[in-house]
Design a protein around this motif. Structure first.
Motif, PDB file in Angstrom:
ATOM      1  N   ILE A  74       0.819  -1.212   0.000  1.00 58.40           N
ATOM      2  CA  ILE A  74       0.000   0.000   0.000  1.00 58.40           C
ATOM      3  C   ILE A  74       0.849   1.256   0.000  1.00 58.40           C
ATOM      4  O   ILE A  74       1.674   1.477   0.887  1.00 58.40           O
ATOM      5  N   ASP A  75       0.635   2.073  -1.017  1.00 56.99           N
ATOM      6  CA  ASP A  75       1.221   3.409  -1.113  1.00 56.99           C
ATOM      7  C   ASP A  75       0.254   4.251  -1.934  1.00 56.99           C
ATOM      8  O   ASP A  75       0.241   4.171  -3.163  1.00 56.99           O
ATOM      9  N   VAL A 115       1.522  -1.261   4.720  1.00 58.63           N
ATOM     10  CA  VAL A 115       1.730   0.125   4.322  1.00 58.63           C
ATOM     11  C   VAL A 115       3.236   0.363   4.327  1.00 58.63           C
ATOM     12  O   VAL A 115       3.856   0.431   5.388  1.00 58.63           O
ATOM     13  N   ALA A 119      -0.387   5.979   3.222  1.00 56.90           N
ATOM     14  CA  ALA A 119      -1.753   5.449   3.142  1.00 56.90           C
ATOM     15  C   ALA A 119      -2.720   6.531   3.607  1.00 56.90           C
ATOM     16  O   ALA A 119      -2.719   6.897   4.775  1.00 56.90           O
ATOM     17  N   PHE A 124      -6.845   3.627   1.392  1.00 56.88           N
ATOM     18  CA  PHE A 124      -6.423   2.744   2.477  1.00 56.88           C
ATOM     19  C   PHE A 124      -7.601   1.957   3.031  1.00 56.88           C
ATOM     20  O   PHE A 124      -7.489   0.766   3.332  1.00 56.88           O
ATOM     21  N   GLY A 128      -5.983  -2.059   2.753  1.00 56.18           N
ATOM     22  CA  GLY A 128      -5.364  -2.572   3.973  1.00 56.18           C
ATOM     23  C   GLY A 128      -6.305  -2.751   5.132  1.00 56.18           C
ATOM     24  O   GLY A 128      -6.179  -3.707   5.914  1.00 56.18           O
ATOM     25  N   CYS A 134      -3.418  -5.609   8.897  1.00 47.22           N
ATOM     26  CA  CYS A 134      -2.639  -4.608   8.177  1.00 47.22           C
ATOM     27  C   CYS A 134      -1.481  -4.180   9.061  1.00 47.22           C
ATOM     28  O   CYS A 134      -1.683  -3.747  10.195  1.00 47.22           O
ATOM     29  N   ALA A 136       2.601  -2.140   9.033  1.00 41.43           N
ATOM     30  CA  ALA A 136       3.223  -0.972   8.411  1.00 41.43           C
ATOM     31  C   ALA A 136       4.700  -0.914   8.739  1.00 41.43           C
ATOM     32  O   ALA A 136       5.145  -1.456   9.753  1.00 41.43           O
ATOM     33  N   ALA A 140       6.335   4.758   7.647  1.00 41.98           N
ATOM     34  CA  ALA A 140       5.148   4.997   6.824  1.00 41.98           C
ATOM     35  C   ALA A 140       4.340   6.180   7.349  1.00 41.98           C
ATOM     36  O   ALA A 140       4.413   6.537   8.527  1.00 41.98           O
ATOM     37  N   ILE A 142       0.439   7.502   7.675  1.00 38.25           N
ATOM     38  CA  ILE A 142      -0.957   7.075   7.594  1.00 38.25           C
ATOM     39  C   ILE A 142      -1.846   8.164   8.170  1.00 38.25           C
ATOM     40  O   ILE A 142      -1.604   8.675   9.264  1.00 38.25           O
TER      41      ILE A 142
END
Length: 233
Positions: A74-75, A115, A119, A124, A128, A134, A136, A140, A142
């Motif tokens: 996830i990005d 992540v 995110a 997101f 995730g 999920c 990370a 990251a 978020i």
């Protein structure tokens, strides 16, 4: 972290992950078993095309590789803010992506989100946050909404929301706050291969986010409210 660097750390050269625009897709071998990999890169805005492309990878995995674990990388900067995507029904496309992930889980696929960079918002929520778990990377980023945007929506002063964010993770961005709320299960510190191995072995089947948020003090009432609803006649 760049997805290539992450993939090399996780799988060495033993992967077939490819980038197609903002889309990541492919497979990798880990501890003798094959994982399906799907996700996004370059802070991708999730529009109709990208949501449906990710959903296609998930559905093909369910159809062609029963039981294969799925890793979501996830990005994302959130949903694509463009009139074209709104007219094409971005809400339905993103909901479709979330439903395919839920379908995979119900069909016996372990689905793990990671992540690895950024995110935000709906990008997101429909990936995730629907996985079995999920995790990370510590670096990251978020968040669902910045405090200035939250102030505009809630009509509350920024100073009030800033003060609330100091003691209540619900009002604050940041990966540690999402861990406290239970949205992120754990941070991958140290060897990412060890972290992935542990994550796959320990990924819960039941949704533990509300319970984790209660234990960690980030969401004190969510688990109790959920239980009250379940116990209602």
């Amino acid at each position: 972290m760049d997805w290539r660097q992450l993939s090399a750390g996780l799988f060495g050269a033993d992967h077939a992950i490819e980038q197609d625009g903002h889309l990541l897709r492919g497979s990798a071998t880990f501890d003798g078993r094959t994982l399906a990999v799907v996700g996004t890169t370059d802070h991708a805005p999730i529009g109709v095309h990208l949501a449906l492309a990710q959903a296609r990878v998930v559905l093909d995995t369910v159809a062609q590789h029963p039981g294969r674990a799925i890793l979501l990388l996830i990005d994302t900067q959130g949903q694509q803010l463009r009139r074209r995507d709104e007219l094409l029904g971005i809400n339905r496309a993103m909901a479709h992506l979330g439903m395919t992930i839920d379908l995979a889980r119900r069909a016996g696929h372990r689905v793990l989100g990671l992540v690895y960079d950024q995110a935000l918002s709906g990008g997101f929520i429909t990936s995730g946050l629907i996985a079995d778990a999920c995790d990370a990377l510590p670096e990251a980023e978020i968040r669902v909404m910045r405090i200035p945007a939250m102030a505009r929506v809630t009509k509350l002063p920024e100073s009030m929301l800033t003060a609330l964010s100091q003691s209540n993770p619900v009002f604050a961005p940041g990966v540690d706050n999402y861990v406290a709320m239970g949205g992120v299960r754990a941070l991958w510190r140290g060897d990412v291969r060890v972290a992935l191995r542990d994550a796959l072995a320990e990924a819960p089947v039941a949704d533990r986010r509300a319970a984790d948020g209660k234990v960690r003090g980030g969401r004190r009432l969510a688990a109790d409210v959920v239980q009250q609803v379940l116990d209602a006649p």
